[in-house]
Design a protein around this motif. Structure first.
Motif, PDB file in Angstrom:
ATOM      1  N   LEU A   1       0.748  -1.275  -0.215  1.00 29.73           N
ATOM      2  CA  LEU A   1      -0.288  -0.002  -0.030  1.00 29.73           C
ATOM      3  C   LEU A   1       0.887   1.289  -0.011  1.00 29.73           C
ATOM      4  O   LEU A   1       0.544   2.335  -0.668  1.00 29.73           O
ATOM      5  N   GLN A   2       2.043   1.229   0.762  1.00 30.23           N
ATOM      6  CA  GLN A   2       2.656   2.399   0.841  1.00 30.23           C
ATOM      7  C   GLN A   2       3.602   2.645  -0.485  1.00 30.23           C
ATOM      8  O   GLN A   2       3.689   3.760  -0.961  1.00 30.23           O
TER       9      GLN A   2
ATOM     10  N   PHE B   1       2.346   1.783  -3.441  1.00 25.34           N
ATOM     11  CA  PHE B   1       1.130   2.029  -4.462  1.00 25.34           C
ATOM     12  C   PHE B   1       0.835   3.686  -4.124  1.00 25.34           C
ATOM     13  O   PHE B   1       1.008   4.521  -5.173  1.00 25.34           O
ATOM     14  N   GLU B   2       0.831   4.148  -2.918  1.00 21.05           N
ATOM     15  CA  GLU B   2       0.595   5.450  -2.569  1.00 21.05           C
ATOM     16  C   GLU B   2       1.854   6.576  -3.102  1.00 21.05           C
ATOM     17  O   GLU B   2       1.750   7.499  -3.595  1.00 21.05           O
ATOM     18  N   SER B   3       3.035   5.915  -2.943  1.00 24.31           N
ATOM     19  CA  SER B   3       4.204   6.596  -3.519  1.00 24.31           C
ATOM     20  C   SER B   3       4.134   6.868  -4.978  1.00 24.31           C
ATOM     21  O   SER B   3       4.573   7.805  -5.662  1.00 24.31           O
TER      22      SER B   3
ATOM     23  N   ASN C   1       1.552   6.704  -6.699  1.00 28.75           N
ATOM     24  CA  ASN C   1       0.374   7.630  -7.072  1.00 28.75           C
ATOM     25  C   ASN C   1       0.900   9.122  -7.137  1.00 28.75           C
ATOM     26  O   ASN C   1       0.489   9.969  -7.926  1.00 28.75           O
ATOM     27  N   GLU C   2       1.722   9.495  -5.953  1.00 33.18           N
ATOM     28  CA  GLU C   2       2.168  10.816  -5.778  1.00 33.18           C
ATOM     29  C   GLU C   2       3.105  11.234  -6.846  1.00 33.18           C
ATOM     30  O   GLU C   2       3.188  12.257  -7.380  1.00 33.18           O
TER      31      GLU C   2
ATOM     32  N   TYR D   1      -4.105  10.531  -8.254  1.00 33.98           N
ATOM     33  CA  TYR D   1      -4.732   9.771  -6.918  1.00 33.98           C
ATOM     34  C   TYR D   1      -5.807   8.799  -7.508  1.00 33.98           C
ATOM     35  O   TYR D   1      -6.699   8.996  -8.175  1.00 33.98           O
ATOM     36  N   SER D   2      -5.520   7.468  -7.220  1.00 36.48           N
ATOM     37  CA  SER D   2      -6.354   6.464  -7.351  1.00 36.48           C
ATOM     38  C   SER D   2      -6.770   5.489  -6.387  1.00 36.48           C
ATOM     39  O   SER D   2      -5.690   5.283  -5.406  1.00 36.48           O
ATOM     40  N   LYS D   3      -7.798   5.127  -6.090  1.00 32.22           N
ATOM     41  CA  LYS D   3      -8.160   4.219  -4.905  1.00 32.22           C
ATOM     42  C   LYS D   3      -7.476   2.847  -4.859  1.00 32.22           C
ATOM     43  O   LYS D   3      -7.721   2.380  -5.849  1.00 32.22           O
ATOM     44  N   PRO D   4      -6.734   2.297  -3.952  1.00 29.14           N
ATOM     45  CA  PRO D   4      -6.103   1.108  -3.985  1.00 29.14           C
ATOM     46  C   PRO D   4      -7.035  -0.199  -4.023  1.00 29.14           C
ATOM     47  O   PRO D   4      -8.017   0.128  -3.378  1.00 29.14           O
TER      48      PRO D   4
END
Length: 463
Positions: A7-8, A10-12, A14-15, A20-23
């Motif tokens: 998850l970390q 994925f968020e990195s 995205n940034e 931004y997309s929902k995991p």
């Protein structure tokens, strides 16, 4: 790897991607999403790298073009400096060629210039190649002055030349010559950039030569004008500065040359016995040659006038001198008069000149003359003299053919009839006024038409 770590990541991603997309909730779906995002980022990176490489190539191209432009400008600046520090561009040619060879390294360079009927070749080296190359330029290049040649070895104009660059030195449609370079160093070929440098230098050289030739021509014109002004002053000094005016007659004369100096001549000479000699002459041709012959006639006439006994014999002696001392294509028409004022008698001798116009007090007009050919045509020519009786109020008018042959803008001649009609109208005026009115009337008739011949008038009024 646990879900929290995925998850970390994925968020990195995205940034970094700026979106931004929902995991996804499931681990395997989250991993697939991370892989897909990684592929997209790698693709974007590849595209960015390709763009960067293209920008780099474009920048290098611009830098090369900028470098060539700098070389062209520097070469042009150098040749401009060389040409501007020399008033005479022909003296700067060697330095000019050295600057070109520094800009476009070549085995040799030369300037082939056309100056009137003269050919000027300046080269950096006395190479034997220049002799046949000069012949090639004369026979082939001058036919097409706008031709620019860049040749490879197969196109060589002369044996021994591996490559060849030649541009015309032009200002407008005026061809001043050619600048030639051959055998570029290291066996390289001449480029479009080389041609551009040479064309710029040729333009500057043409500008300098044109300005120099114009300046030289202007200086020559001013010098000639100054010399002609001096010649005019000298010639005017040979004509009478004043005219006799007594109880028996009055006289006045004036000449208007076509250019600064002319071939018309008049004179009034008081003889030892109290008689007066009047002369009106017209030397063939115009300008300096005619003025010199006029001066010669005046010198002989003045020198011999003291020994004058018979007017016919006097003119015959003058003819022999003129015949002996002048070219075959030169001659002089001359009307000579001797006025015996107390007796009111006139002796006339004509050497091919227009008749004297005699205006009577009653306005009757008579043309008086005698038989005789122009001076300088035949050495044994004889000249008739005639005698006339005058009376108070008679007016005698002598003139050169520049008066009666003057034309107006339509080509019509002034003519004898127009002159005679005018003389009847102005016969009551004094001699100076009559002369000035004749000249003014001829000029008014001619209007804007150019004056083709010297105009001279003499008027004698018997009291």
């Amino acid at each position: 790897m646990n879900d929290e770590k995925l998850l970390q990541i994925f968020e990195s991603l995205n940034e970094v991607a700026g979106k931004y997309s929902k995991p996804p909730e499931k681990s395997d779906e989250l991993l697939d999403a991370i892989l897909e995002m990684t592929k997209e980022m790698l693709k974007d990176y590849k595209n960015y790298r390709e763009q960067l490489e293209n920008y780099s190539l474009t920048l290098e191209s611009h830098l090369e073009e900028l470098s060539r432009t700098y070389e062209e400008l520097y070469a042009l600046f150098t040749v401009t400096q060389i040409l501007t520090k020399h008033m005479d561009p022909y003296e700067a040619l060697e330095e000019f060629l050295n600057a070109l060879v520094n800009a476009i390294p070549s085995k040799s360079a030369g300037v082939y210039l056309l100056k009137d009927d003269e050919r000027i070749l300046r080269t950096l080296r006395d190479d034997e190649i220049w002799k046949p190359l000069e012949k090639f330029l004369e026979e082939s290049m001058i036919k097409d002055m706008k031709n620019v040649i860049i040749s490879e070895k197969k196109d060589e104009p002369v044996e021994g030349i591996e490559n060849f660059l030649c541009v015309p030195v032009l200002s407008g449609e005026k061809l001043w010559g050619y600048i030639v370079m051959f055998n570029k160093v290291d066996g390289a070929f001449y480029t479009a950039g080389d041609r551009k440098i040479l064309e710029s230098a040729a333009t500057q050289l043409a500008f300098s030569i044109r300005n120099y030739e114009y300046l030289k021509e202007r200086i020559e014109r001013e010098r000639l004008k100054e010399q002609l002004t001096i010649a005019k002053d000298i010639q005017q000094g040979l004509l009478p500065k004043s005219f006799p005016r007594n109880e028996y007659f009055e006289v006045f004369a004036k000449t208007i040359p076509t250019i600064f100096v002319g071939g018309d001549y008049y004179d009034v000479v008081e003889l030892k016995n109290g008689d007066y000699l009047f002369v009106m002459a017209d030397v063939s041709g115009k300008g300096i040659p005619a003025a010199l012959l006029m001066s010669s006639l005046r010198s002989v006439l003045r020198a011999w006038s003291d020994s004058l006994r018979s007017l016919g014999e006097f003119v015959q002696r003058l003819n022999r001198v003129i015949y002996r001392d002048t070219p075959d294509d030169r001659f002089i028409t001359m009307m000579s008069l001797i006025l015996k004022p107390k007796e009111r008698k006139l002796v006339l001798c004509n050497a091919g000149h227009d008749p004297v116009i005699l205006v009577e007090p009653n306005s009757m007009i008579e043309n008086i003359t005698s038989v005789g050919i122009p001076l300088g045509i035949f050495d044994e020519a004889e000249y008739e003299e005639r005698e006339f009786n005058l009376k108070p109020g008679n007016m005698l008018v002598l003139y050169t053919d520049g008066i009666v042959e003057a034309r107006n803008p339509t080509g019509e001649e002034y003519g004898f009839e127009r002159l005679e009609d005018l003389l009847v109208k102005i016969r009551e005026f004094d001699s100076e006024s009559v002369v000035n009115r004749i000249i003014k009337n001829v000029k008014d008739f001619s209007a804007s038409a150019p004056q083709h011949d010297d105009m001279t008038v003499m008027v004698i009024k018997v009291k």
